[in-house]
Motif scaffolding. Sequence first.
Motif, PDB file in Angstrom:
ATOM      1  N   TYR A 383      65.621  98.333  -2.709  1.00  0.00           N
ATOM      2  CA  TYR A 383      66.540  97.550  -1.595  1.00  0.00           C
ATOM      3  C   TYR A 383      67.407  96.395  -2.314  1.00  0.00           C
ATOM      4  CZ  TYR A 383      64.350  99.244   2.710  1.00  0.00           C
ATOM      5  OH  TYR A 383      63.974  99.854   3.714  1.00  0.00           O
ATOM      6  N   LEU A 384      66.494  96.009  -3.576  1.00  0.00           N
ATOM      7  CA  LEU A 384      67.286  94.987  -4.243  1.00  0.00           C
ATOM      8  C   LEU A 384      68.287  95.561  -4.935  1.00  0.00           C
ATOM      9  CD1 LEU A 384      67.277  92.004  -5.213  1.00  0.00           C
ATOM     10  CD2 LEU A 384      66.153  92.805  -7.156  1.00  0.00           C
ATOM     11  N   SER A 385      68.230  96.995  -5.332  1.00  0.00           N
ATOM     12  CA  SER A 385      69.500  97.786  -6.081  1.00  0.00           C
ATOM     13  C   SER A 385      70.305  97.950  -5.067  1.00  0.00           C
ATOM     14  CB  SER A 385      68.826  98.825  -6.529  1.00  0.00           C
ATOM     15  OG  SER A 385      69.871  99.799  -7.149  1.00  0.00           O
ATOM     16  N   LEU A 386      70.129  98.230  -3.690  1.00  0.00           N
ATOM     17  CA  LEU A 386      71.190  98.658  -2.861  1.00  0.00           C
ATOM     18  C   LEU A 386      71.943  97.213  -2.478  1.00  0.00           C
ATOM     19  CD1 LEU A 386      69.290 100.874  -0.334  1.00  0.00           C
ATOM     20  CD2 LEU A 386      71.395 101.229  -1.444  1.00  0.00           C
ATOM     21  N   PHE A 387      71.271  96.169  -2.490  1.00  0.00           N
ATOM     22  CA  PHE A 387      71.840  94.787  -2.301  1.00  0.00           C
ATOM     23  C   PHE A 387      72.685  94.607  -3.179  1.00  0.00           C
ATOM     24  CE2 PHE A 387      72.353  90.834   0.053  1.00  0.00           C
ATOM     25  CZ  PHE A 387      72.500  90.078  -1.202  1.00  0.00           C
ATOM     26  N   VAL A 388      72.599  94.696  -4.482  1.00  0.00           N
ATOM     27  CA  VAL A 388      73.216  94.491  -5.566  1.00  0.00           C
ATOM     28  C   VAL A 388      74.555  95.427  -5.634  1.00  0.00           C
ATOM     29  CG1 VAL A 388      73.421  94.675  -8.164  1.00  0.00           C
ATOM     30  CG2 VAL A 388      71.521  93.433  -7.171  1.00  0.00           C
ATOM     31  N   LEU A 414      64.948  87.220  -8.062  1.00  0.00           N
ATOM     32  CA  LEU A 414      64.128  87.882  -7.295  1.00  0.00           C
ATOM     33  C   LEU A 414      63.563  89.223  -8.469  1.00  0.00           C
ATOM     34  CD1 LEU A 414      65.746  88.627  -3.717  1.00  0.00           C
ATOM     35  CD2 LEU A 414      63.771  87.087  -4.492  1.00  0.00           C
ATOM     36  N   PHE A 415      64.619  89.722  -9.213  1.00  0.00           N
ATOM     37  CA  PHE A 415      64.097  90.742 -10.206  1.00  0.00           C
ATOM     38  C   PHE A 415      62.913  90.440 -10.785  1.00  0.00           C
ATOM     39  CE2 PHE A 415      64.867  94.697 -12.595  1.00  0.00           C
ATOM     40  CZ  PHE A 415      64.557  94.078 -13.969  1.00  0.00           C
ATOM     41  N   ARG A 416      62.996  89.201 -11.429  1.00  0.00           N
ATOM     42  CA  ARG A 416      62.025  88.854 -12.170  1.00  0.00           C
ATOM     43  C   ARG A 416      60.611  88.987 -11.427  1.00  0.00           C
ATOM     44  NH1 ARG A 416      65.034  84.187 -13.872  1.00  0.00           N
ATOM     45  NH2 ARG A 416      66.453  85.304 -14.926  1.00  0.00           N
ATOM     46  N   PHE A 417      60.587  88.699 -10.132  1.00  0.00           N
ATOM     47  CA  PHE A 417      59.284  88.756  -9.608  1.00  0.00           C
ATOM     48  C   PHE A 417      58.820  90.280  -9.151  1.00  0.00           C
ATOM     49  CE2 PHE A 417      59.629  84.495  -9.073  1.00  0.00           C
ATOM     50  CZ  PHE A 417      60.524  83.900  -8.195  1.00  0.00           C
ATOM     51  N   LEU A 418      59.835  91.251  -9.530  1.00  0.00           N
ATOM     52  CA  LEU A 418      59.251  92.394  -9.341  1.00  0.00           C
ATOM     53  C   LEU A 418      58.159  93.145 -10.155  1.00  0.00           C
ATOM     54  CD1 LEU A 418      62.736  94.310  -8.564  1.00  0.00           C
ATOM     55  CD2 LEU A 418      60.914  93.784  -6.711  1.00  0.00           C
ATOM     56  N   GLN A 419      57.254  93.661  -9.589  1.00  0.00           N
ATOM     57  CA  GLN A 419      56.236  94.241 -10.775  1.00  0.00           C
ATOM     58  C   GLN A 419      56.599  95.597 -10.942  1.00  0.00           C
ATOM     59  OE1 GLN A 419      52.376  93.988  -9.017  1.00  0.00           O
ATOM     60  NE2 GLN A 419      52.081  91.929  -9.657  1.00  0.00           N
ATOM     61  N   GLU A 425      65.333 100.275 -11.979  1.00  0.00           N
ATOM     62  CA  GLU A 425      66.198 100.688 -12.685  1.00  0.00           C
ATOM     63  C   GLU A 425      66.501 102.194 -12.275  1.00  0.00           C
ATOM     64  OE1 GLU A 425      64.382  98.513 -16.703  1.00  0.00           O
ATOM     65  OE2 GLU A 425      64.537 100.864 -16.916  1.00  0.00           O
ATOM     66  N   ARG A 426      65.745 102.772 -11.893  1.00  0.00           N
ATOM     67  CA  ARG A 426      65.992 104.185 -11.606  1.00  0.00           C
ATOM     68  C   ARG A 426      66.980 104.040 -10.498  1.00  0.00           C
ATOM     69  NH1 ARG A 426      64.008 109.347 -11.891  1.00  0.00           N
ATOM     70  NH2 ARG A 426      62.892 108.765 -13.689  1.00  0.00           N
ATOM     71  N   TYR A 427      66.780 103.332  -9.459  1.00  0.00           N
ATOM     72  CA  TYR A 427      67.699 103.337  -8.229  1.00  0.00           C
ATOM     73  C   TYR A 427      69.051 102.635  -8.911  1.00  0.00           C
ATOM     74  CZ  TYR A 427      64.073 104.642  -5.069  1.00  0.00           C
ATOM     75  OH  TYR A 427      63.174 105.141  -4.391  1.00  0.00           O
ATOM     76  N   TYR A 428      68.814 101.649  -9.694  1.00  0.00           N
ATOM     77  CA  TYR A 428      70.298 100.788 -10.221  1.00  0.00           C
ATOM     78  C   TYR A 428      71.021 102.186 -10.760  1.00  0.00           C
ATOM     79  CZ  TYR A 428      73.180  97.548 -11.844  1.00  0.00           C
ATOM     80  OH  TYR A 428      74.385  96.829 -12.213  1.00  0.00           O
ATOM     81  N   LYS A 429      70.443 102.842 -11.854  1.00  0.00           N
ATOM     82  CA  LYS A 429      71.175 104.112 -12.105  1.00  0.00           C
ATOM     83  C   LYS A 429      71.788 104.924 -11.247  1.00  0.00           C
ATOM     84  CE  LYS A 429      69.013 104.963 -16.867  1.00  0.00           C
ATOM     85  NZ  LYS A 429      67.493 104.886 -16.580  1.00  0.00           N
ATOM     86  N   GLN A 430      71.142 105.399 -10.197  1.00  0.00           N
ATOM     87  CA  GLN A 430      71.677 106.040  -9.209  1.00  0.00           C
ATOM     88  C   GLN A 430      72.977 105.718  -8.412  1.00  0.00           C
ATOM     89  OE1 GLN A 430      68.697 107.184  -6.234  1.00  0.00           O
ATOM     90  NE2 GLN A 430      67.614 108.197  -7.815  1.00  0.00           N
ATOM     91  N   HIS A 431      72.639 104.196  -8.075  1.00  0.00           N
ATOM     92  CA  HIS A 431      73.930 103.541  -7.329  1.00  0.00           C
ATOM     93  C   HIS A 431      74.925 103.414  -8.241  1.00  0.00           C
ATOM     94  CE1 HIS A 431      70.189 102.072  -4.430  1.00  0.00           C
ATOM     95  NE2 HIS A 431      70.668 103.214  -4.346  1.00  0.00           N
ATOM     96  N   GLY A 674      69.553 103.761   2.179  1.00  0.00           N
ATOM     97  CA  GLY A 674      68.645 104.083   1.058  1.00  0.00           C
ATOM     98  C   GLY A 674      68.127 105.450   1.263  1.00  0.00           C
ATOM     99  N   GLU A 675      67.090 105.776   0.855  1.00  0.00           N
ATOM    100  CA  GLU A 675      66.725 107.121   0.750  1.00  0.00           C
ATOM    101  C   GLU A 675      66.012 107.610   2.074  1.00  0.00           C
ATOM    102  OE1 GLU A 675      64.497 107.279  -3.078  1.00  0.00           O
ATOM    103  OE2 GLU A 675      65.945 108.419  -3.715  1.00  0.00           O
TER     104      GLU A 675
END
Lengths: 760, 233
Positions: A383-388, A414-419, A425-431, A674-675
């Motif tokens: 979701y974060l990737s979709l938002f960006v 928020l990204f820093r909080f993600l574990q 990264e994978r989704y960011y590449k796709q988007h 989203g997927e």
Amino acid sequence: MSMNKGKKETNKMRIRAFPMTMDQKYVDNIWALLKNAIQEIQKKNNSGLSFEELYRNAYTMVLHKHGEKLYTGLREVVTDHLVNKIREDVVESLNNNFLQTLNSAWNDHQTSMVMIRDILMYMDRVYVQQNTVDNVYNLGLMIFRDQVTRYPNIRDHLQQTLLDMVARERKGEVVDRGAVKNACQMLMVLGIESRTVYEEDFERPFLDQSGEFYRRESQKFLEENSASVYINKVEARINEEAERARHYLDNSTEDPIVKVLEDELISKHMKTIVEMENSGVVHMLKHNKTEDLACMYKLFIRVPQGLKTMCDCISAYLREEGKALVQDEGSKNAITYIQSLLDLKDRFDHFLHQSFSEDRQFKQMVSGDFEFFINLNQKSPEYLSLFVDDKLKKGVKGMSEQEIENVLDKCMVLFRFLQEKDVFERYYKQHLAKRLLLNKSVSDDSEKNMISKLKTECGCQFTSKLEGMFKDMTVSTITMDEFKGHLQTSGTNLHGVDLFVRVLTTGFWPTQSATPKCNIPTAPRMAFEAFRRFYLAKHSGRQLSLQPQLGSADLNATFFGTKKDDVDASGASSAPKGGPRKHIIQVSTFQMCVLMLFNNRDKWTYEEMKSETDIPEKDLMRAVQSLALGKMTQRILVKEPKTKEIESDHTLVVNDQFTSKLFRVKIQTVAAKGESEPERKETRSKVDEDRKHEIEAAIVRIMKARKKLQHNILIAEVTEQLKVRFLPSPVVIKKRIEGLIEREYLARTPEDRKIYTYVA
Amino acid sequence: MSTSRIFSQYSKLPPIRKPHNNNDTKRLSLECSEGQVTALFDLYKNDEDCIDEEGIVKFCNDLGVKPDDFIVLVLAWKFNAELMGRFTRTEFVSGCKAIQAHSIKWIQSKFPLLLAEVQNRQTFKEFYRWSYKFCLTVEPGQRTLSTEVAIQMWTIVFSQREPPILPRWFRFLERHESIRGIPKDTWDMFLPFTEQVRLDLTNYDESEAWPSLLDDFVEYESDLHNQNVQMQE
């Protein structure tokens, strides 16, 4: 002096010793003189006395070794005066002007003692020193203290009076502050080198009484049942007491009394206040009462565990709110999901700034809480990737460049909080790939800006591939220019197809599991073949494969039917007015294949389309849905029967009634929510695969460096190295270790199976 | 399998002769046995100058044991056999020399000695580890023993002194079809597991780098135990 007859006098000078003896009578006389003088001074009748004379007399006495008599005598006189006169006066005034009387007695005493001391200064310097007794002034103090101030009646009454006055002032009455101040000063002075007298006679009972008083006050405050009222009252009381101590008690009492208040009003009721129904911390947070929170913060910081109590309560609330946000299924899409998280963060940043002065403990709590609940939902990275993605796409409404920059910075928080950063990264590449290929980026600069932010967080490993993607785009443009040149020089005919090809390097771009099949219609296919020949001639040894799931086409479309509004009331359509309508339709590759079928035949069933185009079911469904079931201004095809689902035997024809205000009509594909679940599962399994490799690589790296390592330490080191990307569980790491033992990269040491060695 | 069953077969063994400290006799017995050993080998060999599976069956028969008896495995180990189901000439001859036996009767007489030898903890450990590799050789190229075969091997290898945990271990393996074979590391670590971990598994420490299959086993057992306790309550 007798003359020595007949003897001659020598010329020697002889210093005759001072007469050492003084007869008793003389001494008594001197003493009587002095005694009288002292008494006069005490009666405030000192004007007629000669300082010099008295000083000399005292001097004489001491010189002739009668210091003791003088000292003893002094003590007697002073005692006598204080006991028989002064004390009597004070005792009489017990119920009438007591403080004033005591105070003036004290002042008088001080004045007279100064004078007496001046007279007897020689004794102070010599006799007192030699015999280590108290000096004159101190002696006076002690006598006053013991005989007057600490005379039981007076002592008790003094204490009672002072405490009474404080109590009354606390109730709101006006009292004689000056009198109290004087009394306190007196007590301080009477302690001589210490504050014991003040402490014992006043301060300790004062603190006890205050404790009692504030114990009762706290109950009263609590009954108001409002945390806000409580803390404001507490703050007021603390200020009042501090000021009281500074003004008319002794300064040194400020700290202890404030401590009493902190204890009674804050420490003992911290939890109650914080958790108070409908007014406590939670209420304040809900209703944005920043001032109350700030007041509470300033109070609670005074006591041990105060801030922690607040922190715990706030943390619990924040976690509740956060959990509710992330676990709210169904109603959310990615954009609102992330936006609500950003809003929540903003809210708490506001509190941190306004109420908690950026306190580190509170900051850490907020971060910890966010990290806790954002990872409760596995879809957070996606979701974060979709938002960006949404913010980096063209058409972001109503946001200036600076605003977008700010939002992206907040996203990084928020990204820093993600574990599971690797999932992101994978989704960011796709988007990103989609944005680049569909030409949807707002600007290259904002894309690169975001990438550099990620680089700062994650290092080069992630961003190098992204930069490769950009490079492909630039190179493709150059290639196309060369292709165009080639077309002219070679005179190749592309059959009316204006072709634009982008060549993507496989390693950089996110791969699909397999390139979907698709039967491209003749014209575009031939055009592509022309390009392929051109390209492979330039770069032999490479392979090109067309990716039909990407790409788009602009089609010239002619609609021959009447406009819907032209159908007259009877339902019969009249002759077509205005001739056929032409539009340019922008569609995806799959949609192009579907539409171009209608050049061959008017009617197609869904099943027929499927076999003719060879497009996979999922993609064909989406393509046809957007063409046939969209808004009226998007409906290029008409489906019989007019249901919401598409079945194999449904037929599709061109919507000749199609109209649009725009010449160029863009057909939206069904929005990216989203997927879908199967896609998500696939992504997740790819992530898991990658993670296996990353874990093994980390293990080998570490073991190669350390040669020999204990099991638990190895697990810890691997976790440490990988935690910037994801959090591997010890169980998973153990399985990877076993795999490596099996493949003989590692071995257990014979002596201790818990220690591994690296097998070169 | 109890030790008594093994020994009962040999009640009619000739008494073990004490070794004479007589060089001549020794040399004589050595020379004698070399020839006899070769002759013994020839009894069972096949066309390729090897004792193959058929030969081994005959050999075991003559020895009065079954081919899957524990003692046969021990013999193979003593002979340093490379492949399961085969003895080469070299292996057989030097093996017999190593155990100082030159005839069926002599080999039989060595059985108690061999069994005793393998009871030693360190020796058993080497033997135990060797068995895995040996068993793998049945199928060339195989890296992991299938669960089924592993259970059979464990049964044989532990036939002298069965660890009490063994039946429960087997039950766990049989109930979990998802287990894809037993890797060497797990086989190796099973032995110290039987030695160090108590029967009620209470002193098992997950953080002690046991193979993950053993972790799963202990977890399974503890779940079972909890269920039983609940039912009893």
